[in-house]
Design a protein around this motif. Sequence first.
Motif, PDB file in Angstrom:
ATOM      1  N   LYS A  65       0.854  -1.190   0.000  1.00  0.00           N
ATOM      2  CA  LYS A  65       0.000   0.000   0.000  1.00  0.00           C
ATOM      3  C   LYS A  65       0.884   1.232   0.000  1.00  0.00           C
ATOM      4  N   GLY A  66       0.408   2.284  -0.655  1.00  0.00           N
ATOM      5  CA  GLY A  66       1.149   3.537  -0.655  1.00  0.00           C
ATOM      6  C   GLY A  66       1.469   3.999  -2.059  1.00  0.00           C
ATOM      7  N   ARG A  67       2.622   4.616  -2.219  1.00  0.00           N
ATOM      8  CA  ARG A  67       3.028   5.183  -3.509  1.00  0.00           C
ATOM      9  C   ARG A  67       3.017   4.129  -4.615  1.00  0.00           C
ATOM     10  N   SER A  68       2.892   4.586  -5.841  1.00  0.00           N
ATOM     11  CA  SER A  68       2.812   3.666  -6.981  1.00  0.00           C
ATOM     12  C   SER A  68       4.149   2.973  -7.264  1.00  0.00           C
ATOM     13  N   ASP A  69       5.263   3.596  -6.853  1.00  0.00           N
ATOM     14  CA  ASP A  69       6.578   2.999  -7.113  1.00  0.00           C
ATOM     15  C   ASP A  69       7.119   2.211  -5.909  1.00  0.00           C
ATOM     16  N   LYS A  70       6.312   2.051  -4.886  1.00  0.00           N
ATOM     17  CA  LYS A  70       6.723   1.320  -3.689  1.00  0.00           C
ATOM     18  C   LYS A  70       6.795  -0.174  -4.004  1.00  0.00           C
ATOM     19  N   LYS A  71       7.885  -0.843  -3.567  1.00  0.00           N
ATOM     20  CA  LYS A  71       8.090  -2.258  -3.892  1.00  0.00           C
ATOM     21  C   LYS A  71       7.797  -3.201  -2.720  1.00  0.00           C
ATOM     22  N   PHE A  72       8.030  -2.730  -1.512  1.00  0.00           N
ATOM     23  CA  PHE A  72       7.923  -3.596  -0.343  1.00  0.00           C
ATOM     24  C   PHE A  72       6.813  -3.110   0.583  1.00  0.00           C
ATOM     25  N   CYS A  73       6.269  -4.050   1.351  1.00  0.00           N
ATOM     26  CA  CYS A  73       5.170  -3.706   2.255  1.00  0.00           C
ATOM     27  C   CYS A  73       5.667  -3.027   3.529  1.00  0.00           C
ATOM     28  N   SER A  74       6.957  -3.254   3.885  1.00  0.00           N
ATOM     29  CA  SER A  74       7.474  -2.668   5.123  1.00  0.00           C
ATOM     30  C   SER A  74       8.993  -2.477   5.034  1.00  0.00           C
ATOM     31  N   LYS A  75       9.510  -1.733   6.016  1.00  0.00           N
ATOM     32  CA  LYS A  75      10.961  -1.541   6.080  1.00  0.00           C
ATOM     33  C   LYS A  75      11.669  -2.866   6.356  1.00  0.00           C
ATOM     34  N   LYS A  76      11.010  -3.709   7.121  1.00  0.00           N
ATOM     35  CA  LYS A  76      11.588  -5.025   7.445  1.00  0.00           C
ATOM     36  C   LYS A  76      11.794  -5.849   6.171  1.00  0.00           C
ATOM     37  N   CYS A  77      10.782  -5.901   5.304  1.00  0.00           N
ATOM     38  CA  CYS A  77      10.903  -6.670   4.052  1.00  0.00           C
ATOM     39  C   CYS A  77      11.961  -6.062   3.129  1.00  0.00           C
ATOM     40  N   LYS A  78      12.038  -4.744   3.103  1.00  0.00           N
ATOM     41  CA  LYS A  78      13.063  -4.090   2.284  1.00  0.00           C
ATOM     42  C   LYS A  78      14.449  -4.454   2.799  1.00  0.00           C
ATOM     43  N   SER A  79      14.631  -4.461   4.095  1.00  0.00           N
ATOM     44  CA  SER A  79      15.907  -4.817   4.713  1.00  0.00           C
ATOM     45  C   SER A  79      16.272  -6.271   4.429  1.00  0.00           C
ATOM     46  N   ILE A  80      15.297  -7.161   4.521  1.00  0.00           N
ATOM     47  CA  ILE A  80      15.533  -8.584   4.234  1.00  0.00           C
ATOM     48  C   ILE A  80      15.999  -8.755   2.791  1.00  0.00           C
ATOM     49  N   ASP A  81      15.356  -8.064   1.850  1.00  0.00           N
ATOM     50  CA  ASP A  81      15.726  -8.160   0.444  1.00  0.00           C
ATOM     51  C   ASP A  81      17.154  -7.656   0.212  1.00  0.00           C
ATOM     52  N   GLN A  82      17.503  -6.521   0.816  1.00  0.00           N
ATOM     53  CA  GLN A  82      18.854  -5.972   0.666  1.00  0.00           C
ATOM     54  C   GLN A  82      19.897  -6.909   1.257  1.00  0.00           C
ATOM     55  N   TYR A  83      19.608  -7.502   2.402  1.00  0.00           N
ATOM     56  CA  TYR A  83      20.531  -8.430   3.045  1.00  0.00           C
ATOM     57  C   TYR A  83      20.775  -9.651   2.160  1.00  0.00           C
ATOM     58  N   GLU A  84      19.699 -10.220   1.612  1.00  0.00           N
ATOM     59  CA  GLU A  84      19.846 -11.404   0.760  1.00  0.00           C
ATOM     60  C   GLU A  84      20.637 -11.081  -0.504  1.00  0.00           C
ATOM     61  N   HIS A  85      20.414  -9.913  -1.077  1.00  0.00           N
ATOM     62  CA  HIS A  85      21.156  -9.502  -2.273  1.00  0.00           C
ATOM     63  C   HIS A  85      22.638  -9.329  -1.940  1.00  0.00           C
ATOM     64  N   ARG A  86      22.933  -8.716  -0.791  1.00  0.00           N
ATOM     65  CA  ARG A  86      24.322  -8.510  -0.382  1.00  0.00           C
ATOM     66  C   ARG A  86      25.025  -9.839  -0.145  1.00  0.00           C
ATOM     67  N   GLN A  87      24.319 -10.805   0.415  1.00  0.00           N
ATOM     68  CA  GLN A  87      24.893 -12.125   0.656  1.00  0.00           C
ATOM     69  C   GLN A  87      25.337 -12.764  -0.664  1.00  0.00           C
ATOM     70  N   LYS A  88      24.504 -12.675  -1.696  1.00  0.00           N
ATOM     71  CA  LYS A  88      24.842 -13.242  -3.001  1.00  0.00           C
ATOM     72  C   LYS A  88      26.059 -12.548  -3.593  1.00  0.00           C
ATOM     73  N   THR A  89      26.108 -11.224  -3.499  1.00  0.00           N
ATOM     74  CA  THR A  89      27.225 -10.448  -4.034  1.00  0.00           C
ATOM     75  C   THR A  89      28.512 -10.781  -3.294  1.00  0.00           C
ATOM     76  N   GLU A  90      28.467 -10.830  -1.978  1.00  0.00           N
ATOM     77  CA  GLU A  90      29.652 -11.117  -1.187  1.00  0.00           C
ATOM     78  C   GLU A  90      30.153 -12.531  -1.444  1.00  0.00           C
ATOM     79  N   THR A  91      29.262 -13.472  -1.675  1.00  0.00           N
ATOM     80  CA  THR A  91      29.663 -14.836  -1.979  1.00  0.00           C
ATOM     81  C   THR A  91      30.489 -14.862  -3.252  1.00  0.00           C
TER      82      THR A  91
END
Length: 129
Positions: A15-41
């Motif tokens: 819910k919210g802005r049309s360009d918003k991707k995640f439902c909460s800050k927690k989900c956004k943080s989880i996505d960034q963490y998982e992406h960083r893990q792949k890059t660091e690997t």
Amino acid sequence: MTDSKKCPVCGALVKGRSDKKFCSKKCKSIDQYEHRQKTETFYLKVDRQLKINRRILKKYNKSGYTIIRQGELIGEGFDPKYFTHYWKNKKGDVYFFVYEFGFLRKSENGKDKYVLVTWQDYMGRKYEP
């Protein structure tokens, strides 16, 4: 007309802005963490192979110039796709370097070999690890 989007992490309605991707800050943080893990690997894999390549080149190149069979290096775990920089001589031969240790692939009498060298002052700016 509402355009309902789902959160890529948890699947909840966004819910919210049309360009918003995640439902909460927690989900956004989880996505960034998982992406960083792949890059660091990926970077850890590259760094590990560079260290293996350097160790092998150092082991076989005690004199500063050595010719060795390709199979011997590959059998030790050497992977020529991983190098830090290269140097091209006046003949057009391209030497690939793993830090201060270099190699050039040659074929003599139908046998693949590597010419192993150490970085020299005439090759340009001095390499310092």
